[in-house]
Design an enzyme around this catalytic site. Sequence first.
Site, PDB file in Angstrom:
ATOM      1  N   ASN A  40       0.957  -0.935   0.082  1.00 34.11           N
ATOM      2  CA  ASN A  40      -0.297   0.039  -0.208  1.00 34.11           C
ATOM      3  C   ASN A  40       1.159   1.629   0.005  1.00 34.11           C
ATOM      4  OD1 ASN A  40      -2.074   2.243   0.660  1.00 34.11           O
ATOM      5  ND2 ASN A  40      -2.352   1.586   2.421  1.00 34.11           N
ATOM      6  N   LYS A  78       0.286   4.339  -0.035  1.00 33.83           N
ATOM      7  CA  LYS A  78      -0.288   5.763   0.330  1.00 33.83           C
ATOM      8  C   LYS A  78      -0.221   6.986  -0.979  1.00 33.83           C
ATOM      9  CE  LYS A  78      -0.192   3.560   4.755  1.00 33.83           C
ATOM     10  NZ  LYS A  78      -0.370   3.724   6.279  1.00 33.83           N
ATOM     11  N   HIS A  95      -9.234   1.574   4.737  1.00 28.36           N
ATOM     12  CA  HIS A  95      -8.316   1.444   5.472  1.00 28.36           C
ATOM     13  C   HIS A  95      -8.224   2.643   6.251  1.00 28.36           C
ATOM     14  CE1 HIS A  95      -3.996   3.074   6.568  1.00 28.36           C
ATOM     15  NE2 HIS A  95      -3.744   1.534   5.908  1.00 28.36           N
ATOM     16  N   GLU A 146      -6.844   4.587   7.401  1.00 21.34           N
ATOM     17  CA  GLU A 146      -6.737   6.132   7.525  1.00 21.34           C
ATOM     18  C   GLU A 146      -7.955   7.270   6.824  1.00 21.34           C
ATOM     19  OE1 GLU A 146      -3.375   5.974   5.018  1.00 21.34           O
ATOM     20  OE2 GLU A 146      -1.587   4.748   7.573  1.00 21.34           O
ATOM     21  N   GLU A 168      -5.470  -4.448  10.526  1.00 22.20           N
ATOM     22  CA  GLU A 168      -3.822  -3.875  10.479  1.00 22.20           C
ATOM     23  C   GLU A 168      -4.603  -2.788  12.060  1.00 22.20           C
ATOM     24  OE1 GLU A 168      -2.017  -2.365   6.551  1.00 22.20           O
ATOM     25  OE2 GLU A 168      -4.185  -1.380   6.652  1.00 22.20           O
ATOM     26  N   GLY A 172       2.986   1.921  10.859  1.00 23.72           N
ATOM     27  CA  GLY A 172       3.342   3.799  10.735  1.00 23.72           C
ATOM     28  C   GLY A 172       4.945   3.377  11.884  1.00 23.72           C
ATOM     29  N   SER A 220       3.688  -2.307  10.459  1.00 19.06           N
ATOM     30  CA  SER A 220       4.842  -2.022  10.860  1.00 19.06           C
ATOM     31  C   SER A 220       5.454  -3.841  10.051  1.00 19.06           C
ATOM     32  CB  SER A 220       5.263  -2.214  11.893  1.00 19.06           C
ATOM     33  OG  SER A 220       5.409  -0.467  12.180  1.00 19.06           O
ATOM     34  N   GLY A 250       2.941  -1.152   4.328  1.00 16.66           N
ATOM     35  CA  GLY A 250       3.164  -0.162   3.921  1.00 16.66           C
ATOM     36  C   GLY A 250       4.217   1.137   3.540  1.00 16.66           C
TER      37      GLY A 250
HETATM   38  P1  13P Z   1       3.082  -0.128   7.592  1.00 15.62           P
HETATM   39  O1  13P Z   1       3.309  -1.244   6.713  1.00 15.62           O
HETATM   40  O2  13P Z   1       3.896   1.565   7.443  1.00 15.62           O
HETATM   41  O3  13P Z   1       2.924   0.208   9.326  1.00 15.62           O
HETATM   42  O4  13P Z   1       1.099   0.227   6.781  1.00 15.62           O
HETATM   43  C1  13P Z   1       0.962  -0.652   6.878  1.00 15.62           C
HETATM   44  C2  13P Z   1      -0.724  -0.320   6.383  1.00 15.62           C
HETATM   45  O5  13P Z   1      -1.010   1.066   6.940  1.00 15.62           O
HETATM   46  C3  13P Z   1      -0.803  -1.041   5.100  1.00 15.62           C
HETATM   47  O6  13P Z   1      -2.156  -0.766   4.867  1.00 15.62           O
END
Ligand code: 13P
Length: 249
Positions: free
Chosen positions: A9, A11, A94, A96, A166, A172, A212, A233
């Site tokens: 992803n 983003k 997601h 976010e 997640e 993140g 992560s 991510g």
């Molecule tokens: P990270 O791998 O950066 O923690 O992000 C995970 C994520 O939100 C994937 O959709």
Amino acid sequence: MRKRMVAGNWKMNKTPREAVDLVNLLKDKIDKEDVDVVLCVPAINLIAVAESIMHTNIKLGAENLHYENCGAYTGETSATMLKEIGVKYVIVGHSERRSYFKENDVIVNKKVLKAFEYGIIPIVCVGESLEEREDDITIEKIRIQVKKALKNLTDKQAESVVVAYEPIWAIGTGKHATNEQAQEICHEIRKCIGEMFGEKIAQKTRILYGGSVNGKNANELFAMPDIDGGLVGGASLKEEFANIVNADV
Ligand code: 13P
């Protein structure tokens, strides 16, 4: 036997030119045939990435879609548009988007159904906040999200949908869920799908872990019985993504 999936992803990262450079780097490094590799990229990069992954096993994914076919929705992208350029998967719900763009479970469900209408497989994200985990309501939260997101799916759709667990506190942050924590919730998700669609279908649905994931922790997480791969991510923006795909489980 569920086929492992590793989805990136991106983003809001990478310009179209940078996207092509990254895909070219990854294509050379990925050497697993028995893993579904998906790159979910910003809408502006979809066409460039579609061209770059031609003649590879990498599949194209989007990060979002609108639940209407067309119309006065400035800035949005429809399933028809995604379909025409070869998008096979789309991330829906997601955390976010849930928090910054106020997407609720009803909207998530509408998007899931719309994606399926156009033959695009949704990767549905669910996850609890740190506060919810501390209040010991993780399982309740996840069950509600799964039940609402997968409402009115046919058995066939329930079999092919992908659910990504997640935990918000792991996104993140560099602090991933332990293998046991991730397994516990992925198992709950499968149980919940079993209650909705029957055990046989639940055994076919792929459930990913995200939060992560990196080149070091991927193999242990993916080795857990109910974890069928990862949604990645930060580490999907670099060469490390290939190591995650290539992880020996
Ligand atoms: P990270 O791998 O950066 O923690 O992000 C995970 C994520 O939100 C994937 O959709």
